[in-house]
Design a protein around this motif. Sequence first.
Motif, PDB file in Angstrom:
ATOM      1  N   ALA A 164     -11.937  -2.269  -0.385  1.00 36.37           N
ATOM      2  CA  ALA A 164     -12.486  -1.795   0.885  1.00 36.37           C
ATOM      3  C   ALA A 164     -11.540  -0.815   1.559  1.00 36.37           C
ATOM      4  O   ALA A 164     -11.949   0.039   2.336  1.00 36.37           O
ATOM      5  N   MET A 165     -10.263  -0.936   1.252  1.00 34.69           N
ATOM      6  CA  MET A 165      -9.267  -0.079   1.894  1.00 34.69           C
ATOM      7  C   MET A 165      -9.074   1.229   1.135  1.00 34.69           C
ATOM      8  O   MET A 165      -8.457   2.161   1.652  1.00 34.69           O
ATOM      9  N   SER A 166      -9.552   1.292  -0.073  1.00 32.26           N
ATOM     10  CA  SER A 166      -9.348   2.477  -0.914  1.00 32.26           C
ATOM     11  C   SER A 166      -9.959   3.702  -0.247  1.00 32.26           C
ATOM     12  O   SER A 166     -11.049   3.648   0.326  1.00 32.26           O
ATOM     13  N   ASP A 167      -9.208   4.785  -0.306  1.00 33.96           N
ATOM     14  CA  ASP A 167      -9.603   6.059   0.275  1.00 33.96           C
ATOM     15  C   ASP A 167      -9.816   5.931   1.787  1.00 33.96           C
ATOM     16  O   ASP A 167     -10.650   6.587   2.366  1.00 33.96           O
ATOM     17  N   GLY A 168      -8.981   5.096   2.379  1.00 30.01           N
ATOM     18  CA  GLY A 168      -9.050   4.905   3.831  1.00 30.01           C
ATOM     19  C   GLY A 168      -7.686   5.114   4.466  1.00 30.01           C
ATOM     20  O   GLY A 168      -6.742   5.628   3.863  1.00 30.01           O
ATOM     21  N   GLN A 169      -7.606   4.719   5.735  1.00 32.07           N
ATOM     22  CA  GLN A 169      -6.341   4.876   6.477  1.00 32.07           C
ATOM     23  C   GLN A 169      -5.915   3.531   7.034  1.00 32.07           C
ATOM     24  O   GLN A 169      -6.745   2.725   7.457  1.00 32.07           O
ATOM     25  N   VAL A 170      -4.585   3.331   7.035  1.00 31.13           N
ATOM     26  CA  VAL A 170      -4.010   2.068   7.520  1.00 31.13           C
ATOM     27  C   VAL A 170      -3.019   2.399   8.639  1.00 31.13           C
ATOM     28  O   VAL A 170      -2.288   3.388   8.564  1.00 31.13           O
ATOM     29  N   ILE A 171      -3.070   1.573   9.665  1.00 33.72           N
ATOM     30  CA  ILE A 171      -2.101   1.706  10.761  1.00 33.72           C
ATOM     31  C   ILE A 171      -1.268   0.425  10.826  1.00 33.72           C
ATOM     32  O   ILE A 171      -1.810  -0.675  10.716  1.00 33.72           O
ATOM     33  N   CYS A 172       0.069   0.571  10.964  1.00 35.47           N
ATOM     34  CA  CYS A 172       0.973  -0.588  10.951  1.00 35.47           C
ATOM     35  C   CYS A 172       1.986  -0.476  12.097  1.00 35.47           C
ATOM     36  O   CYS A 172       2.332   0.629  12.544  1.00 35.47           O
ATOM     37  N   GLN A 173       2.405  -1.638  12.518  1.00 37.70           N
ATOM     38  CA  GLN A 173       3.511  -1.711  13.493  1.00 37.70           C
ATOM     39  C   GLN A 173       4.694  -2.433  12.815  1.00 37.70           C
ATOM     40  O   GLN A 173       4.533  -3.533  12.290  1.00 37.70           O
ATOM     41  N   THR A 174       5.886  -1.790  12.836  1.00 37.77           N
ATOM     42  CA  THR A 174       7.068  -2.377  12.181  1.00 37.77           C
ATOM     43  C   THR A 174       8.258  -2.371  13.141  1.00 37.77           C
ATOM     44  O   THR A 174       8.362  -1.500  14.005  1.00 37.77           O
ATOM     45  N   ARG A 175       9.088  -3.334  12.991  1.00 38.83           N
ATOM     46  CA  ARG A 175      10.316  -3.449  13.815  1.00 38.83           C
ATOM     47  C   ARG A 175      11.500  -3.678  12.880  1.00 38.83           C
ATOM     48  O   ARG A 175      11.416  -4.479  11.937  1.00 38.83           O
ATOM     49  N   SER A 176      12.611  -2.986  13.141  1.00 40.15           N
ATOM     50  CA  SER A 176      13.784  -3.045  12.257  1.00 40.15           C
ATOM     51  C   SER A 176      15.053  -3.296  13.076  1.00 40.15           C
ATOM     52  O   SER A 176      15.088  -3.078  14.290  1.00 40.15           O
ATOM     53  N   VAL A 177      16.074  -3.738  12.400  1.00 38.25           N
ATOM     54  CA  VAL A 177      17.410  -3.935  12.978  1.00 38.25           C
ATOM     55  C   VAL A 177      18.408  -3.234  12.079  1.00 38.25           C
ATOM     56  O   VAL A 177      18.468  -3.484  10.874  1.00 38.25           O
ATOM     57  N   GLY A 178      19.210  -2.310  12.664  1.00 44.63           N
ATOM     58  CA  GLY A 178      20.191  -1.604  11.866  1.00 44.63           C
ATOM     59  C   GLY A 178      19.726  -0.196  11.526  1.00 44.63           C
ATOM     60  O   GLY A 178      18.724   0.306  12.049  1.00 44.63           O
ATOM     61  N   PRO A 179      20.450   0.462  10.629  1.00 44.18           N
ATOM     62  CA  PRO A 179      20.130   1.851  10.260  1.00 44.18           C
ATOM     63  C   PRO A 179      18.936   1.907   9.302  1.00 44.18           C
ATOM     64  O   PRO A 179      19.097   2.215   8.106  1.00 44.18           O
TER      65      PRO A 179
END
Length: 998
Positions: A164-179
């Motif tokens: 269902a996701m093929s040939d589509g767009q995904v939006i994500c939220q990510t959080r990191s620590v460090g470089p």
Amino acid sequence: MNSTKEPEALPRRPGRRIDFSLDRLLFGFSAYAVPLFIGLVSLVALFVWKSQYPITEPQDLDLQVVQASASLVTPEQALAQLQGSPTASHQDTQLSEAPFWIAFSLPKAPDGIATTVEFPSRHAMDIACWDSKTLTLLGRVNKKKATGGMSQIKAGFALEVTSAMSDGQVICQTRSVGPARITASLWRTADLQTSAQEFHRKSGLLDGGIIILAIFVLITALINRSGLYVLFAAWLVVNLRMGSLSAGWDAQWLGNVVPVEWLSQARALTLSVYYVLSLTLFRVLFSADMAKVGTLKLLRVVQWTCLPLVLISLLVPYQSFLPFLWVSTALIIAVMVVSLTLILIKTPSSVAIWYSASVSITILASLYEVMAAALGIKGLIESINSVTAALSSSLLAALAIAAQMRQEHDKRLEVQAELEHTYEAMPIGLFTLDMRGRFTSANPALQRMLGHNVLANGGSSWQRYFNGGAWTQLHHLVHTQTDGELEIRGKSKLLGSTEARRFLVKAILAREKIEGSLQDVTERSRATEDLLFLANNDPLTKVFNRRGIEKALDSAMAQLADGKPLALAYLDLDRFKLINDLYGHNAGDEVLQQVCLRVTNMVSGAVQFGRVGGDEFVLVLTDTRIPMATLICRGIVESIGTAPYRVGDRAFHVRGSMGLIEVAPGMQIKDAVSAADRACREAKLGHSDGLVVYEKDAAAFHLHEVELKLVERLSNSSATDGLFLVMQPIMSLSKPHESLNFEVLLRMLDENGKLIPTERLITAGENSGRMSIIDRWVLSSTLTWLNKNYALMKHTKFICMNLSGASLNDEKFMQDVYSMLERNMHVVGHLCLEITESVALHDLDNTRRFVDKVRGYGAKVALDDFGAGYTSFSYLKELTADLLKIDGSFIVNMNKHPANVAIVEAIVSLARNLGMKTIAEWAEDTATVQTLVEIGVDYVQGFVVARPQSPEKLLTAISSASFIEDEELAQYVFSLGKTDDSLAQVDLFDHSKMQNLH
């Protein structure tokens, strides 16, 4: 570490050549061919053979990125913001811990092939994704759990792509620590799983390889007892964690997962500990080289950053810690690079080369992400993977340590060779004994001392070469001291001598053996004994010298506390100087030797005898009471004086005088010797047949104590306290009722107000060196009194005042005298300074200058005690004196000794011819005064005229005759005043008459 060597060649005898050739062949094959083959195969496998994990490289997805804010909270808001924003292959967070929104498009997947999106950043802490069309949540994952289609993989996270996701767009939220760097890669699911397997395999390879190497180094450290290898083992383990951090494997350790809450702090701690260990290892390896090139002080400065960096890593968040790390890393890298460069330039060292390579790889591989995060640059060394970097840096560091070990090994071999050479060439004998006293090793020097068969038949015994107690002494030495020495005697004799050789032994107990050195000190011991003898004994007579007898006296006085009696005697030979003067010092020396021999033959071991001067001796009679000591001393005096002393064909008679005292507890050595000397001087005056004894409570001790207190009193700042002046009238024999002349005399009161004898005061002043202060006080006080009472002294022609010899030799005192005379010119004409004859003769030139200077100020000069010494009339023509004071020994009872009358008459005639007046001292009766008048003496002084008076009483008198109390003398003096002497002499002290003459 011992270097590997080929087996030593067997003797090439027939029948062994084949075996020898086979040994060399097998060694060459095993030691060289096999390792070379393994290396070549490994290189081929690494670069030619196919990988065990073949994969298709993933497709990097382009990202649209925006940082979350208060207005970008929901996926709808983020999607609207991301619409139309530019795309990029990655996004660096720049250490920000705020969430980021990312959007990416998925290509259409081939039919039947499952795909997965990987978010590979190991710094990502959590991520959630939504379908941009439906805003349906696809999954959420963090380091603890995963939901939906999200999962953890390798060091990051992954999102399973559905149809269902093929040939589509995904939006994500990510959080990191460090470089962190945000990227997304599209994998075939199967290839991603293979990559994950390779990831974990490499992690295990890194863990296992480096830990095995660390364990090997640690075992080596334990075997060699070296802290350097322990440090290197710890550095290897931390280097493993650094490689894991760089590769993203640091979330696990030995196959187990590191707790999430520990992960961030563990990374900071790993970096700080790696910094400390690297700096410490560098210092241990290169501190000596850095001292040579001058960078050691820089390293010391950088070392002060270590502990603060560790504390910061524990106390502050990871992103705040990194800037501190960058600054510290820059410092240490700069110091290391500069130091290694200078070391390589000055002393090309294999240790420095290998370590430089290791440091270079570590810097490039381990700090790459820090540089990338700080500068925003991308992919400089991506071709070198983390496993290769960690293993390579560890291997190169191991090679540096191995080179260091080799250098230390070579140094040990060199030192061992030097020690062996030193052992062989050492001029001191070195030996090793077993616990039964047998020699197990001996260097050539020891064999030369004891004989070359010292090691024969398993080792000779110690007792064979040294006296019977030597082994017991040595055994006691090594069991009671860690280091010590003793002197023993050998059984062999010196060539041409009956004396046994002496040896100095130093030994310690080591490894159940006695190791030590042996040195032949026969000559040194003999010289030392001679020096010790000369230190305490007189080289001429062989008895104690001053130092030796004082030590004996000090030891004897220490026993007084135990109640043991002690006597001390002082012996002086009478007129011994005549022997030296008449027959020479050689004769005198022989007489002294014979005297000492007589004394030592008479005394027992309890009596210590010593020479303290040319012909002066001291005897210490330990544990001897005064009656017995008196008998001993009287016997010594008789033994010295009875029989003559023969020197060649001459015979000399010598007498001795002795002073014996009973030493009381608490008495000082110097006081005891001084008291014995005083008793000896009294004996020399002819008392008690040459022996004077002072018992414990003798008056002489009290008198000596009083003198010592007086000396002490005169030595402090209050020396002149208690001093006062009295004045004894001097009567004119020509005009007794017309003049009031007198002599100023010094007196002193003690603390109790009692009068101190003047003779004692003068002696104490000379002994304390304070006579110039006393004379200065007398002169100053006299001049002050004259200034105050000048108008009342119309009949005074002169005032006599005596100056001591010590003061006249004091240049500063003389300058003070001249200054006082110059300030008191109006009264100086009345002053007459007395100088004794002995002082005048001591330094005639100095006396002449003084007399001329004083008379130049208008003062008069008198020669005191004239005739008492070895008088030489020739000196009188050198001095222009005004008065001669005839010594009182000629005046007392002069009428009973006609010779004295003749002498005084001659002195008066001499003085008159030289233009000087005469004063007769010590006149005690009227008959003496009458004789003095008849002889022509000008003035008389003595108790018959007047005793010393207070200055106030002198001011009430008209003339010196006013003080006469004797009726007979008063009448005679009265008649003198009425006599018309047509031949009256001119009074040189009458200023008015002198002016009329002129």
